[in-house]
Design an enzyme around this catalytic site. Structure first.
Site, PDB file in Angstrom:
ATOM      1  N   SER A 165       0.843  -1.182   0.000  1.00  0.00           N
ATOM      2  CA  SER A 165       0.000   0.000   0.000  1.00  0.00           C
ATOM      3  C   SER A 165       0.881   1.235   0.000  1.00  0.00           C
ATOM      4  O   SER A 165       1.756   1.396   0.847  1.00  0.00           O
ATOM      5  CB  SER A 165      -0.906  -0.003   1.233  1.00  0.00           C
ATOM      6  N   GLY A 166       0.650   2.110  -0.967  1.00  0.00           N
ATOM      7  CA  GLY A 166       1.455   3.314  -1.084  1.00  0.00           C
ATOM      8  C   GLY A 166       2.618   3.189  -2.034  1.00  0.00           C
ATOM      9  O   GLY A 166       3.395   4.133  -2.189  1.00  0.00           O
ATOM     10  N   THR A 170      -2.039   1.842  -7.969  1.00  0.00           N
ATOM     11  CA  THR A 170      -3.195   2.450  -8.614  1.00  0.00           C
ATOM     12  C   THR A 170      -2.768   3.447  -9.682  1.00  0.00           C
ATOM     13  O   THR A 170      -3.350   3.496 -10.776  1.00  0.00           O
ATOM     14  CB  THR A 170      -4.068   3.151  -7.562  1.00  0.00           C
ATOM     15  N   ASN A 214      -0.677   5.248   3.037  1.00  0.00           N
ATOM     16  CA  ASN A 214      -1.004   5.800   1.728  1.00  0.00           C
ATOM     17  C   ASN A 214      -2.266   6.640   1.857  1.00  0.00           C
ATOM     18  O   ASN A 214      -3.224   6.236   2.518  1.00  0.00           O
ATOM     19  CB  ASN A 214      -1.219   4.662   0.707  1.00  0.00           C
ATOM     20  N   SER A 217      -5.195   4.706  -0.791  1.00  0.00           N
ATOM     21  CA  SER A 217      -4.951   3.270  -0.846  1.00  0.00           C
ATOM     22  C   SER A 217      -6.188   2.542  -1.364  1.00  0.00           C
ATOM     23  O   SER A 217      -7.314   2.792  -0.912  1.00  0.00           O
ATOM     24  CB  SER A 217      -4.599   2.739   0.550  1.00  0.00           C
ATOM     25  N   SER A 218      -5.975   1.649  -2.326  1.00  0.00           N
ATOM     26  CA  SER A 218      -7.070   0.820  -2.844  1.00  0.00           C
ATOM     27  C   SER A 218      -7.361  -0.288  -1.840  1.00  0.00           C
ATOM     28  O   SER A 218      -6.488  -1.103  -1.539  1.00  0.00           O
ATOM     29  CB  SER A 218      -6.689   0.217  -4.201  1.00  0.00           C
ATOM     30  N   GLY A 443      -0.494  -6.001  -2.465  1.00  0.00           N
ATOM     31  CA  GLY A 443       0.747  -6.733  -2.271  1.00  0.00           C
ATOM     32  C   GLY A 443       0.798  -7.390  -0.905  1.00  0.00           C
ATOM     33  O   GLY A 443      -0.133  -7.311  -0.096  1.00  0.00           O
ATOM     34  N   GLU A 445       1.295  -8.054   2.834  1.00  0.00           N
ATOM     35  CA  GLU A 445       1.134  -7.133   3.958  1.00  0.00           C
ATOM     36  C   GLU A 445       1.458  -7.831   5.269  1.00  0.00           C
ATOM     37  O   GLU A 445       1.111  -9.005   5.466  1.00  0.00           O
ATOM     38  CB  GLU A 445      -0.304  -6.589   4.026  1.00  0.00           C
TER      39      GLU A 445
END
Length: 1451
Positions: A165-166, A170, A214, A217-218, A443, A445
């Site tokens: 994330s980050g 995206t 992020n 973040s998605s 990804g 985590e």
């Protein structure tokens, strides 16, 4: 290690572990011998350490040669290991500012946390149609590779984007989709590409949120399949989503936010249409204020504008405003639901609404009964002994039921949005030929506390990593098979055991589903079953139990070891929502659509699954048996959707993008090696390196290998590829004795890890020995040369001395002879002077005597002459008096006539008011100019004040006149500079306004063309419908039609056309007698000039059509028929537009109508403003303006046709063509020229011809120049046209040069400079340099000079910065970074030199905006000069009979 141990010599570079930097560079201070227990190293900070070595396998990793530093492909490194990868990424990221790096088939992307100018349309143009190996790493390069492979092989592709994330997943997915929309949307003028791009802001609003890592973040995974047609254009798309984080709707951690859409609605609550939602600030809602006040607003974002973008995107996708408001009502209801208070008492539990809004808001928003919803949020049904009981829930249970309902409603709304997007993006009318899937998925985590979401995410990454490993292994195997190498299986870390632990029989997910089906299942029982199954009964190496916890478990993933807390697993896996509140919502017309039954096997995403209530199961009441599909757990649905995803990916050709987060502080261009290594291990990049290193990682073609190591191979007469291959196979065993360290393929030679470094050392030793021999020979040659110079100097001195003595004797003899000659000459001169004096005196006496005699005779004739002169003077005096009297009388008469004329003109001046009413706009402009002039006077007032003060000082005697004059001249210069600057500013503003207007005109022309196309299609549809009605079968009509009736029915358009032509011709007949007795009939323009053949049109004199049309307009105006004159002008404009449309690809015809448009505009303007000619009484100002716009349209069409012909040949001609034969023989590539494969599949239809060269470019430019010259257009228009085309050539070539490493070398720079010089010479030979066309080539010329100048010392850097003033800082640094030696005579540019150049450029640039690529689409505004034509006479026109306008006649 056998082949690399000998490389551990003194001075060798190695890597040693470091607790802070992970790896640091060091140098060996002594040679290593097998058996040594320690090696002495010097760290890069100067410290000396002893590094323990237990065995040769424990030696520190070797560093790569300097030539490989900053390599854009990690697999090209000589030593493939973790420190080399980390160092290469750091160098490219920090020193080169390059965020993209290849790692075989993987593109590694580091998030710069900064806005970089590398994603514009000019970058898309530069990467479109280029080979992936030729261009610098970029996300567009991966997209182009996928698009080209799809169009060439007609096979589906997929781009898998993953990362933390980050890390920028995206953004990478958005840029990929944008690339496909631009490249795949050029074939048709539809809105499919616009709709595909419009899905991004919608999904970001509903599926993205702010987290601690992020700001955007998605919180879900998505897989978008973009469908392409047969011509490579986008025809549709489809989106699938995975694992929406619904728990975020009801809970957010500190410093985090809920989904963006909630905050956008709260920020826009004051909009008129949003007041019905009765929202308040985000901090007043429980579902949006849990992250704290600091997290409510994201820096740099505007929630109101984001909502506007979301609404615009929904509109583009066909969601009506009413449906959007229904969507927002449901979202607002979710927020209000979070503020429902649960009050518990001793006897009952009730739901109350807060005091600040009426109780009916929630029910009104959703259209439900408030009392029913409040009751079923606090109660649920139970079946006891076949009877139905209603039991109140506890306070905690009621809160959980409320939150479960909110999550369920949002999940259904999210899936409805996805379904609506897919419906709008679905292909219409045809099936996609192939598709490219873009997977933007979470990804790996790991947090301090990991729950069910992290477990599912890491499980998905395990599956993706397995697919990635097998694909990389398969590609490696295919490479070996293609080169016919002996294949031995390479072992790689297969994570199948870990996947089996998760999804296998009695695995973690099986036991979790089993526990969820238990009536009284709990996390403790589930954890106990996990321990018994995977630690006691069948121990798994990937499963562990924490020492200090009985409610957690540890899984050893491929990336890292993660500990999961069991708390919440069961509840999240069940995702339970009671059926009673759902039934209440189903009764609402607003949300009933969200809870309808979905067909089995519907959407593949997890959120939809195969149930009517995605991501959740229903607890039905007593007496109602729940459907089997409603009992699917979240983990089961996720496994199914993940399996379908893997099947979809396995059926496509994958392309991988791994996004890396360089630091956790979100600082631009800050590299944290610890975080980078952790992500490199997690995303599989190091596994790719390890698989490549297990075989033969270093691979060179025979030509490249011979070009680099020919000093070791020998062979001077090598000519072709077969000789090179034979020489390599013969010499390589002598260089590397161990045959296991290398292998020969069909086209390449393969090396084990470290062998390239060994060859580099041998090459350096050979070059060093050769250098010693060369030095000895050079020193001997210098000594001999010095001796010969000394001997030659001695002989020269002797020769000059003897010559000086001989010249001295010769001078003495000459002096003696000269004295005798002088004496003789002097005596002769003296005697001659005496003779001349005597003769002169005699002549003088004779002259005076003769003059006296002549004067005596002259006195007798003087009296007669005097009398005649006096009489003439008296006659002239009398004539002057008479003439003065006549002039006086004439003056009096003229003065009286002038007074009468003055009175008449004063009377006419009083009627000027009507002209002022017509020119109110001009008065406003005059006022603005007057205000600007007053402002300028005020600014310069200080200067004049100083001048007056100086004058006073002069008068007072304080300063001298000289000082005052200098002060006065200085003030005058300052005033002149100020005026020049103001004039320059006004000129720039005028050019900008002209450019904007012409851009709007170009867009208007495009929309007008599109409208015409749609109108033609509509008319064609009507005609077809008419034919269908006309040809109805006889059996249905009841009576047959004759052939004549059918003929009349089927040709209505022709009859109307003929009638229309006759009507126009009869309407326009009129007579107008001029001084030349010309009778002109106003011809219908649509039936005359635009329909002429091309050969006839080009044979006409320039501007003939404009002259004839102008005579027709003047005839109609002279006869007093203003309506006819205006209608003729309108018909002329329409006809010329039709002609331009008909000949839209013909340069000559377009130039012809450009000339006629310009000439007709000048003629109408001339006769509308000048009074000395026959003025036009009809107001044609609007038609003059329309003709001016038509001139611009013709000019733009002329450039568009030429640009379309130039675009495909610019890069091959200017960069790749070899106009200097044999210059590239010393380069790496000895084979034939590379064949370019374009991304546009339509380009293949044009056939393969010879490689384009500069001659092709000059032919296209010559055709345009000839067309403009044939029509005798003004030189300024020709100069402006070639200025625009020269910018296109220069910008396109420079952009490609900045993105291609193979073009940045000395030899290629010389070749490009020669190609540019041909273009420059062509422009100068046609005198086109005055318009600035040659000046626009300066950036490209300086770029080629930059490739050729020295790049070593600080003096070189200063000269480079001084000479490259037309290039930006980013462009200079980029070229220096890409510079690649193609021979042994060149060297790479060092990082120190680049840093020196950057320092000098920083002083020069100032506030210059960062610019890497030039704007290829930049349009220079065009101005057409007003050139008053000479008067037109009818007898001067030579109208050929081929025009068939016989009704034009003279009388």
């Amino acid at each position: 290690m056998i082949g690399t141990v000998e490389l551990y010599t003194k001075g060798a570079s190695v890597w040693v572990p470091d607790p802070d930097e992970v790896w640091v560079s060091a140098k060996l201070l002594q040679d290593y011998s097998p058996g040594d227990k320690n090696v002495l190293l010097q760290i890069n900070d100067g410290r000396e350490v002893l590094y323990p070595v237990a065995s040769p396998a424990g030696l520190p990793p070797l560093g790569n040669p300097d030539i490989l530093e900053g390599e854009n492909d990690l697999t090209a490194l000589s030593f493939l290991h973790e420190p080399a990868v980390l160092h290469n990424l750091r160098v490219r990221f920090l020193d080169y500012s390059s965020i993209y790096t290849y790692c075989g088939i993987v593109l590694v992307a580091l998030n710069p946390y900064d806005q970089l100018p590398i994603y514009g349309e000019e970058v898309i143009d530069a990467y479109s149609g280029q080979d992936m190996a030729d261009m610098e790493p970029h996300i567009f390069s991966v997209a182009e590779e996928a698009y080209r492979t799809m169009t060439r092989e007609e096979k589906n592709q997929s781009i898998i984007i993953s990362g933390e994330s980050g890390a920028g997943k995206t953004v990478s997915a958005k840029f990929t989709m944008r690339y496909f929309a631009v490249v795949g949307g050029a074939a048709q003028q539809t809105s499919v590409e616009e709709r595909v791009l419009a899905s991004n802001p919608i999904m970001e609003s509903f599926g993205n949120a702010k987290t601690t890592r992020n700001n955007n973040s998605s919180r879900f995974g998505k897989y978008i399949e973009i469908g392409f047609g047969r011509k490579g254009d986008i025809i549709g798309a489809n989106m699938k989503t995975y694992l929406l984080e619904k728990s975020r709707v009801v809970f957010q951690s500190s410093q985090e936010r809920n989904y963006h859409i909630f905050y956008q609605l709260c920020s826009s609550r004051n909009l008129p249409e949003m007041r019905v939602l009765q929202l308040d600030a985000a901090e007043t809602f429980h579902y949006t204020n849990q992250g704290g006040r600091d997290s409510l607003q994201i820096p740099g974002t505007d929630d109101i504008m984001d909502l506007e973008h979301t609404r615009n995107a929904l509109t583009i996708l066909g969601v009506l405003p009413e449906q959007q408001m229904e969507l927002f009502r449901i979202l607002a209801a979710v927020l209000h639901l979070g503020n429902v208070h649960i009050q518990a008492s001793d006897f009952s539990i009730s739901c109350n609404f807060p005091y600040y809004f009426p109780p009916q808001i929630f029910s009104n928003l959703l259209g439900v009964e408030r009392t029913q919803m409040a009751h079923w949020l606090c109660h649920h049904k139970l079946a006891v002994g076949g009877e139905m009981l209603v039991k109140p829930m506890s306070g905690q249970q009621a809160l959980e039921a409320r939150d479960a309902l909110a999550k369920h409603v949002y999940g259904q709304l999210f899936m409805w949005t996805v379904t609506r997007l897919n419906s709008a993006l679905r292909a219409q009318g045809q099936r996609p030929k192939a598709f490219i899937g873009v997977l933007d998925i979470y990804g790996f985590e790991t947090f301090e506390k990991n729950s069910f979401e992290q477990f599912c995410i890491n499980y998905a990454n395990e599956k993706l990593q397995q697919q990635f490993n097998r694909h990389v292994f398969q590609l490696e195997q295919e490479e070996y098979v293609r080169e016919e190498l002996p294949w031995s299986r390479i072992e790689f870390s297969d994570n199948q055991p870990c996947i089996a632990l998760i999804e296998g029989q009695l695995g973690v997910l099986d036991l979790l589903d089993e526990e969820c089906r238990m009536p009284k299942g709990s996390e403790e029982n589930w954890a106990r079953k996990l321990y018994d199954q995977h630690q006691s009964n069948k121990p798994s190496p990937h499963f562990r139990k924490p020492r200090m916890s009985n409610s957690a478990f540890i899984i050893l993933h491929f990336a890292d070891m993660v500990q999961y807390e069991c708390d919440g697993f069961l509840e999240k896996n069940r995702d339970t929502v009671f059926e009673e509140p759902i039934n209440v919502l189903r009764a609402s017309q607003l949300v009933a659509e969200l809870f309808q039954q979905a067909p089995a096997g519907g959407n593949l995403s997890l959120s939809a699954g195969k149930s009517s209530i995605p991501n959740g199961s229903l607890c039905s009441g007593p007496g109602k048996r729940a459907h089997r599909e409603h009992k699917l757990t979240v983990s089961f649905q996720f496994r199914q959707s993940l399996q379908l995803l893997m099947e979809a990916l396995n059926s496509t050709t994958p392309h991988y993008v791994r996004c890396i987060k360089p630091n956790d502080l979100k600082e631009p261009f800050v590299f944290d090696p610890k975080r980078a290594v952790q992500q490199l291990r997690a995303c599989g990049v190091l596994e790719t390196i390890r698989i490549s290193a297990a075989g033969f990682p270093s691979r060179w073609t025979y030509a490249e290998f011979y070009s680099r190591y020919r000093v070791l191979l020998g062979g001077s007469g090598v000519r072709n590829q077969e000789q090179i291959q034979a020489l390599c196979q013969l010499a390589l065993p002598q260089l590397i004795p161990d045959p296991e360290q290398y292998c020969f393929g069909k086209t390449k030679v393969f090396f084990r890890a470290g062998q390239v470094a060994l060859l580099e050392r041998l090459r350096a030793e050979r070059l060093r020995a050769a250098g010693v021999i060369i030095q000895s020979w050079v020193k001997g040659w210098l000594g001999r040369r010095r001796y010969h110079k000394t001997r030659w100097a001695t002989l020269t001195i002797q020769r000059y001395t003897r010559g000086a003595l001989a010249r001295r004797l010769a001078d003495m003899l000459r002096y003696t002879k000269a004295a005798v000659v002088i004496q003789k000459t002097y005596r002769m001169v003296a005697i001659r002077q005496m003779f001349l004096t005597i003769r002169k005196a005699t002549v003088t006496i004779q002259a005076f005597t003769r003059g006296t005699l002549a004067r005596r005779q002259h006195r007798l004739r003087a009296a007669v002459l005097l009398q005649s002169a006096v009489r003439g003077w008296l006659a002239r005096q009398a004539f002057r008096r008479v003439r003065a009297a006549v002039v006086l009388v004439q003056c009096c008469v003229r003065r009286k006539a002038a007074r009468r004329e003055l009175l008449r003109r004063k009377a006419e001046a009083r009627s000027v008011e009507k002209f002022r009413e017509l020119n109110k706009g001009m008065e406003v402009k005059l006022m603005q100019l007057q205000l600007r002039a007053d402002h300028q006077v005020r600014e310069t007032g200080g200067c004049f004040g100083t001048e007056r003060e100086g004058a006073g000082m002069v008068v007072s005697g304080w300063i001298g006149p000289g000082v005052f004059m200098r002060l006065l001249f200085g003030l005058y210069d300052r005033f002149s500079e100020c005026a020049a600057q103001q004039d320059k500013t006004l000129t720039a503003e005028l050019d900008e306004e002209r450019r904007k207007y012409q851009g709007l005109l170009r867009e208007f022309t495009r929309l007008e063309q599109r409208y015409d196309n749609l109108r033609e299609m509509s008319m064609l549809t009507e005609v077809l419908m008419f034919y269908q009605l006309a040809w109805v079968p006889v059996c249905l009509l009841g009576q047959p039609k004759t052939a004549s009736e059918l003929a009349l029915t089927s040709a209505p358009a022709k009859v109307d056309y003929e009638k229309k032509g006759q009507f126009i011709k009869s309407l326009c007949v009129s007579k107008f007698n001029t001084n030349h007795h010309l009778v002109v009939l106003c011809l219908p323009t649509s039936l005359c000039f635009p329909d002429v053949r091309v050969d006839v049109g080009l044979s006409l004199p320039p501007g003939l059509a404009a002259k004839v049309l102008f005579l027709c307009v003047r005839q109609a105006d002279g006869s007093g028929d203003k309506a006819r004159a205006r209608s003729l002008c309108a018909a002329t404009v329409t006809a010329i537009k039709g002609a331009l449309k008909k000949h839209c690809n013909d340069v000559d015809m377009t130039a012809m109508w450009l000339k006629n448009s310009c000439l007709l505009t000048d003629l109408l303007t001339q006769h509308s403003t000048r009074q000395d000619l026959v003025p036009l009484t009809t107001d044609l100002s609007d038609f003059i303006r329309a003709l001016s716009d038509l001139c611009i349209q013709s000019y733009q069409q002329l450039l568009s046709v030429t640009e379309s012909r130039l675009q495909p040949i610019i890069v091959p001609s200017m960069l790749e063509s070899e106009m200097i034969p044999g210059l590239s023989a010393s380069g790496v590539k000895l084979g034939g020229s590379r064949k370019r494969t374009g991304s546009d599949p339509r380009a293949g239809e044009r056939g393969a011809g010879e490689a384009p060269s500069m001659a092709a470019v000059l032919r296209v430019l010559g055709a345009l120049h000839m067309a403009l010259s044939r029509q005798a257009l003004p030189p300024t228009v020709t100069e402006q046209a070639f200025r625009q085309l020269t910018h296109l050539l220069s910008a396109s070539a420079l952009n490609s040069l900045l993105l291609r490493k193979d073009m940045c070398s000395w030899s290629r720079g010389l070749q490009i400079r020669y190609n540019v010089s041909l273009l420059e010479e062509w422009l100068r030979s046609r005198e086109l340099q005055a318009g600035g066309a040659v000046a626009l080539l300066e950036p490209l010329i300086q770029a080629t000079q930059l490739l050729q100048v020295g790049k070593k010392t600080e003096a070189d850097a200063q000269a480079l910065v001084h000479s490259c003033n037309a290039l930006s800082t980013q462009q200079i640094v980029k070229i220096l970074t890409l510079y690649t030696p193609h021979s042994d005579l060149e060297e790479r540019v060092t990082l120190n030199f680049i840093r020196v150049v950057q320092g000098l450029l920083k002083e020069r640039s100032g506030n210059q905006a960062p610019q890497l690529l030039l704007d290829v689409r930049r349009v220079f505004p065009v101005t057409f000069p007003y050139l008053p034509p000479s008067p037109i006479r009818a007898d001067q026109l030579d109208i050929p009979d081929s025009l068939k306008i016989s009704f034009l006649r003279r009388t």
